[in-house]
Scaffold this motif. Structure first.
Motif, PDB file in Angstrom:
ATOM      1  N   CYS A 249       0.894  -4.517   5.275  1.00  0.00           N
ATOM      2  CA  CYS A 249       2.246  -4.069   5.620  1.00  0.00           C
ATOM      3  C   CYS A 249       2.665  -2.929   4.697  1.00  0.00           C
ATOM      4  O   CYS A 249       2.705  -3.098   3.480  1.00  0.00           O
ATOM      5  N   GLY A 250       2.986  -1.785   5.288  1.00  0.00           N
ATOM      6  CA  GLY A 250       3.210  -0.585   4.499  1.00  0.00           C
ATOM      7  C   GLY A 250       1.875  -0.043   4.036  1.00  0.00           C
ATOM      8  O   GLY A 250       1.688   0.282   2.865  1.00  0.00           O
ATOM      9  N   ILE A 251       0.947   0.096   4.969  1.00  0.00           N
ATOM     10  CA  ILE A 251      -0.453   0.392   4.624  1.00  0.00           C
ATOM     11  C   ILE A 251      -0.628   1.769   4.005  1.00  0.00           C
ATOM     12  O   ILE A 251      -1.579   1.994   3.256  1.00  0.00           O
ATOM     13  N   GLY A 252       0.288   2.708   4.272  1.00  0.00           N
ATOM     14  CA  GLY A 252       0.101   4.052   3.731  1.00  0.00           C
ATOM     15  C   GLY A 252      -1.206   4.638   4.207  1.00  0.00           C
ATOM     16  O   GLY A 252      -1.509   4.640   5.408  1.00  0.00           O
ATOM     17  N   THR A 253      -2.037   5.099   3.287  1.00  0.00           N
ATOM     18  CA  THR A 253      -3.360   5.634   3.647  1.00  0.00           C
ATOM     19  C   THR A 253      -4.470   4.601   3.432  1.00  0.00           C
ATOM     20  O   THR A 253      -5.635   4.955   3.254  1.00  0.00           O
TER      21      THR A 253
ATOM     22  N   ALA B 262       1.446  -3.185  -0.606  1.00  0.00           N
ATOM     23  CA  ALA B 262       1.462  -2.447  -1.871  1.00  0.00           C
ATOM     24  C   ALA B 262       2.614  -1.447  -1.875  1.00  0.00           C
ATOM     25  O   ALA B 262       2.660  -0.539  -1.043  1.00  0.00           O
ATOM     26  N   HIS B 263       3.553  -1.646  -2.778  1.00  0.00           N
ATOM     27  CA  HIS B 263       4.661  -0.721  -3.000  1.00  0.00           C
ATOM     28  C   HIS B 263       5.457  -0.449  -1.729  1.00  0.00           C
ATOM     29  O   HIS B 263       5.834   0.683  -1.441  1.00  0.00           O
TER      30      HIS B 263
ATOM     31  N   THR C  35       6.681  -1.943  -7.724  1.00  0.00           N
ATOM     32  CA  THR C  35       7.031  -1.131  -8.885  1.00  0.00           C
ATOM     33  C   THR C  35       7.963  -1.941  -9.772  1.00  0.00           C
ATOM     34  O   THR C  35       8.973  -2.461  -9.300  1.00  0.00           O
ATOM     35  N   ARG C  36       7.628  -2.057 -11.038  1.00  0.00           N
ATOM     36  CA  ARG C  36       8.454  -2.845 -11.946  1.00  0.00           C
ATOM     37  C   ARG C  36       9.386  -1.952 -12.761  1.00  0.00           C
ATOM     38  O   ARG C  36       9.148  -0.758 -12.898  1.00  0.00           O
TER      39      ARG C  36
END
Length: 228
Positions: free
Chosen positions: A71-75, A139-140, A170-171
């Motif tokens: 989810c939110g795979i980006g590249t 991821a992010h 992101t923390r």
């Protein structure tokens, strides 16, 4: 955050980018995204994370043909790191709001021999059945949501009972806030992530620090298992 000055009340509140703004922003970034993640060490950091998860038994249930939703795979850097670590014969379904990111993800996954399909969708309304996937990745992405609790619950809905979800966020910190300033995302502490995961019905929640690249100072990975 509020101040009262004389007869005036002044407040500052967090405003998240709209879906349309995020889509335009990540469409623009898509051509260079994979290359930048490689330069900054995220791709190798992701690989080291999955190696650690494999050694600890978190991914022991995965085999050829196992179904993954990113989810939110980006590249597809997160999924590519998983496939290189576990098996290229996984079936990856990639979800993103950016069609340009999805096109690049599909290209890179196919080039690596990974069976895949991509879907343009908002994570709050995923077009998949309950209990459909052996593993969910993200991821992010969670920190871009104005309501991360709802997005996480939707991702957990997709998991088979006892299956894991692997989240990277992101923390808080100086570098995290710099990323936030540029991309409009939030920063989520490990304590906040684990609380959200517990509320979403996950158990045996664990956090893993990154040990390589920029992710070492900007990110945290958290794993949780759907209850049976």
């Amino acid at each position: 955050m509020e101040w009262v000055i004389g007869y005036w009340q002044i407040s500052i509140g967090r405003v998240y980018p709209t879906t349309e703004q995020l889509t335009r922003m990540y469409n623009t970034a898509a051509p260079c995204w994979h290359r930048h993640l490689t330069w900054l060490g995220y791709s190798r950091a992701y690989a080291k994370l999955f190696q650690s998860l494999q050694h600890s038994g978190v991914l022991a249930h995965l085999q050829d043909g196992s179904t993954i939703c990113d989810c939110g795979i980006g590249t597809a850097d997160f999924s590519l790191a998983l496939a290189k670590t576990v098996s290229p014969k996984l079936h990856v379904t990639g979800v993103d709001i950016s069609p340009e990111m999805l096109a690049k993800a599909n290209q890179l996954l196919v080039r690596s021999g990974v069976d895949c399909q991509v879907c343009q969708s908002d994570v709050n309304r995923l077009p998949f059945d309950d209990n459909a996937f052996d593993l969910v990745l993200s991821a992010h992405m969670l920190e871009h949501l104005s309501n991360p609790r709802a997005g996480l619950q939707e991702m957990v809905r997709l998991l088979r009972p006892k299956a894991p979800i692997v989240l990277t966020v992101t923390r808080p910190g100086l570098l995290g806030w710099c990323i936030q300033w540029h991309w409009g995302n939030g920063c989520i502490s490990p304590k906040e992530v684990t609380h959200l995961m517990a509320e979403a019905g996950l158990s045996d929640i664990r956090c893993y620090p990154f040990t390589f690249g920029l992710a070492r100072w900007t990110s945290i990975a958290c794993i949780g298992f759907k209850k049976s």
